[in-house]
Motif scaffolding. Sequence first.
Motif, short mmCIF file in Angstrom:
data_model
loop_
_atom_site.label_atom_id
_atom_site.label_comp_id
_atom_site.label_asym_id
_atom_site.label_seq_id
_atom_site.Cartn_x
_atom_site.Cartn_y
_atom_site.Cartn_z
N ILE A 26 35.53 24.94 50.32
CA ILE A 26 36.55 24.69 49.30
C ILE A 26 36.95 26.03 48.70
N ARG A 27 38.24 26.23 48.51
CA ARG A 27 38.73 27.43 47.83
C ARG A 27 39.50 26.96 46.61
N MET A 28 39.12 27.46 45.43
CA MET A 28 39.72 27.01 44.18
C MET A 28 40.29 28.19 43.41
N ALA A 29 41.43 27.97 42.75
CA ALA A 29 42.05 28.98 41.90
C ALA A 29 42.26 28.37 40.52
N ASN A 30 41.96 29.12 39.48
CA ASN A 30 42.17 28.65 38.12
C ASN A 30 43.54 29.15 37.65
N LEU A 31 44.48 28.24 37.60
CA LEU A 31 45.84 28.58 37.17
C LEU A 31 46.10 28.15 35.73
N THR A 48 42.64 28.81 30.35
CA THR A 48 41.26 28.96 29.87
C THR A 48 40.30 28.97 31.05
N ASN A 49 39.11 29.56 30.83
CA ASN A 49 38.07 29.50 31.84
C ASN A 49 37.69 28.05 32.09
N HIS A 50 37.23 27.77 33.32
CA HIS A 50 36.86 26.40 33.64
C HIS A 50 35.61 26.39 34.50
N PRO A 51 34.53 25.74 34.02
CA PRO A 51 33.34 25.61 34.85
C PRO A 51 33.55 24.54 35.92
N ILE A 52 33.12 24.82 37.13
CA ILE A 52 33.25 23.88 38.24
C ILE A 52 31.86 23.51 38.73
N CYS A 109 33.45 33.30 48.45
CA CYS A 109 34.77 33.91 48.33
C CYS A 109 35.02 34.24 46.86
N THR A 110 35.57 35.42 46.61
CA THR A 110 35.95 35.81 45.25
C THR A 110 37.40 36.28 45.28
N ASP A 111 37.85 36.88 44.19
CA ASP A 111 39.22 37.38 44.15
C ASP A 111 39.50 38.39 45.27
N GLY A 112 38.48 39.06 45.74
CA GLY A 112 38.65 40.06 46.79
C GLY A 112 38.64 39.48 48.19
N GLY A 113 38.48 38.19 48.33
CA GLY A 113 38.46 37.53 49.64
C GLY A 113 37.06 37.04 49.99
N TRP A 114 36.91 36.67 51.24
CA TRP A 114 35.62 36.16 51.71
C TRP A 114 34.61 37.29 51.72
N ILE A 128 39.79 33.30 41.64
CA ILE A 128 39.63 32.44 42.81
C ILE A 128 38.17 32.44 43.21
N ARG A 129 37.66 31.29 43.60
CA ARG A 129 36.30 31.18 44.14
C ARG A 129 36.36 30.28 45.36
#
Length: 76
Positions: free
Chosen positions: A11-16, A19-23, A34-39, A58-59
């Motif tokens: 799963i790849r998720m982006a917070n648009l 506010t911060n959001h715990p998943i 995966c982080t903002d810098g990619g896999w 992004i995570r």
Amino acid sequence: MVAAKGDKVRIRMANLSMTNHPIHLHGVEFIVSCTDGGWVPEQAAWPEVTVDIGVGQIRGDRFRGQCPRRLGDPLP
């Protein structure tokens, strides 16, 4: 999302939002891969049960299906 036991799930998720959001995936331990810098390389990935995704971040997470149920359903 439906994942059968043993399925490989990524799963790849982006917070648009603004506010911060715990998943968390309701009882599923996952690997943040995966982080903002990619896999990230396998040796740099880390296990989590909850990850806080900041504004604009992004995570990507991966795991194997652990029980036959839909993700997001309450645990039995």
